[in-house]
Design an enzyme around this catalytic site. Structure first.
Site, PDB file in Angstrom:
ATOM      1  N   SER A 264     -94.692  -0.529  23.136  1.00 16.97           N
ATOM      2  CA  SER A 264     -93.508  -0.824  22.330  1.00 16.97           C
ATOM      3  C   SER A 264     -93.848  -0.808  20.849  1.00 16.97           C
ATOM      4  CB  SER A 264     -92.935  -2.192  22.714  1.00 16.97           C
ATOM      5  OG  SER A 264     -92.499  -2.206  24.062  1.00 16.97           O
ATOM      6  N   HIS A 290     -89.593  -5.802  17.060  1.00 12.94           N
ATOM      7  CA  HIS A 290     -89.822  -5.971  18.492  1.00 12.94           C
ATOM      8  C   HIS A 290     -89.004  -7.134  19.053  1.00 12.94           C
ATOM      9  CE1 HIS A 290     -92.134  -7.314  22.106  1.00 12.94           C
ATOM     10  NE2 HIS A 290     -92.158  -6.007  22.319  1.00 12.94           N
TER      11      HIS A 290
END
Length: 469
Positions: A264, A290
């Site tokens: 990610s 995030h």
């Protein structure tokens, strides 16, 4: 007798890197066809009885048609390309002519060779060990608009990218444009290898960065390899790790959570646009994105130069304390990190003294809690993720007194006094390191994740935010 055409790759230049298959084809050929420069490099390998046909640059069609004409006479014709014949070489042209018909029906085979980017990669380590692509900047047969689309796709998708035909006498600006496009998606510190005449006696290798390399030193004999967001210099090598050390070493199997997290963060890094952020601030921005999946955080984030690095040093040294405005912020800071480094977190919101002070002074509980905290923990890192009045109180104390905390993180969220509270902090902070989420956005999770970014800063290069830092 049916003729045959073997399209072969001669490799990057060093004869020792030519495959046995190709050497055998050259030895058994009745005729050999190729660009004059390549023909000269292998003339000592061609038997005297073999017919030869060569042309200069840009006359590939003439060479291909001659190969079919010789094969129609029953000969075994070898068509040579440098590197691998299927990568910007003669193989596709030969097969396309065969597909069109009218050139007889020879047997056709393609024999692979070691490509220039493979040779260049091996000379500098392991930069193409993960997903990669190759792009040619030659627009002789491909419109530049299409090439540019492919450059953007490669850059945004975080491919390691080999760049062929980067420059010629008349084509000088395209490499500058490629760098400009890549810098919209990659950090300027991304490693770039410039390999000229790979494996040959006059080989030249320069390892630079995306933001720092000089396009003017490049020519048609050069291959560039642009790393991805994880590529790095490892001693004398350029390395793109595959992820082996994302494994759980205790169990000998992949730590799925860590792999998803690092993946990610690599994705976030490839999509970020700001190039003005220091490494520590960029790491904090990535954490906020995030947490929220909101790339506006990149625009809204502000930090004093070196603030995240400063907090990292103190917190991981075990010498700091943290004060939060609400328990939600306290809950979002990683417990394993706090326990490992012996960091205490204080929240005064539910302290009985806070309610008493708020009632007696006509304050909100958040303001009162900050007043108490400043007296008892003047050197703490103050983290505000909910109450703008808490941030306004801290700004006022910073402005009026010698109060000098480790720093202040200002990320309250809402519509009343929120924007003003952040302006106050920026104006009052002086030499105190701060981090702010501008505007109305913020929240407890964002405030806490900036602290977590400070804890895990030494993992930034590996894009591994961790869970137990």
């Amino acid at each position: 007798m049916r003729g045959k055409i073997s399209v072969v790759g001669l490799g990057p230049g060093d004869e020792s890197m030519m495959t046995p298959q190709v050497l055998e084809a050259l030895n058994r050929a009745d005729a050999i066809v190729g660009y004059s420069g390549y023909m000269k490099s292998i003339e000592h390998l061609i038997p005297p009885s073999v017919l030869k046909f060569s042309t200069g640059m840009t006359r590939e069609m003439d060479r291909a048609e001659q190969a079919f004409a010789m094969a129609a006479e029953g000969r075994h014709v070898v068509v040579v390309s440098s590197g691998d014949a299927g990568i910007y070489g003669m193989a596709p042209l030969i097969i396309e002519l065969y597909e069109r018909g009218g050139h007889g029906d020879p047997e056709i085979e393609v024999l692979p060779g070691i490509s220039a980017f493979q040779a260049a990669s091996a000379r500098i380590g392991a930069p193409i060990s993960h997903d990669f692509c190759a792009i040619s900047l030659s627009d002789l047969m491909t419109p530049w608009e299409l090439i540019e689309k492919r450059i953007v796709a490669a850059a945004s998708a975080d491919f390691v990218t080999a760049v062929y035909n980067p420059k010629s006498r008349d084509r000088y600006w395209q490499l500058y444009r490629l760098r400009e496009l890549f810098l919209q998606h990659r950090d300027p510190s991304t490693p770039v290898a410039i390999v000229r005449n790979a494996t040959r006696v006059d080989e030249e290798i320069v390892v630079s960065t995306l933001g720092g390399f000089d396009p003017d030193v490049v020519d048609m004999f050069t291959v560039l390899i642009v790393g991805n967001s994880r590529s790095r210099i490892a001693g004398d090598f350029l390395l793109t790790p595959r992820g082996y050390f994302d494994q759980d070493e205790n169990e000998g199997s992949y730590n799925v959570g860590a792999t998803i997290m690092s993946g990610s963060f690599r994705t976030i890094a490839s999509l970020m646009r700001r190039n003005d952020l220091d490494d520590d601030a960029k790491w904090a921005v990535m954490h906020t994105i995030h947490t929220t999946a909101d790339f506006e955080m990149e625009k809204l984030f502000y930090a004093s130069p070196g603030a995240i690095r400063h907090w990292h040093k103190i917190l991981k040294g075990g010498g700091g304390e943290i004060v939060t405005d609400v328990t939600m912020v306290q809950s979002g800071i990683r417990k394993a990190a706090l326990e490992r480094y012996g960091i205490k977190v204080y929240c005064y919101l539910n302290d009985p003294r806070t309610a008493e002070l708020a009632a007696s002074e006509g304050l909100t509980r958040s303001q009162a809690g900050m007043r108490l905290a400043v007296k008892e923990h003047p050197g703490a890192l103050y983290v505000v993720g909910n109450a703008p009045t808490a941030l306004i109180e801290l700004a006022s104390i910073l402005h009026r007194t010698p109060f000098a905390p480790m720093g202040v993180i200002g990320a309250p969220v809402g519509f009343v006094n929120v924007v003003e509270s952040k302006h106050r902090l920026k104006a009052a902070c002086g030499d105190t390191p701060i981090a702010v989420i501008e505007g109305r956005k913020g929240g407890s999770g964002i405030a806490a994740t900036i602290v977590n970014a400070a804890f895990s800063l030494d993992e930034a290069a590996a894009m591994n935010p961790g869970r137990d830092v």
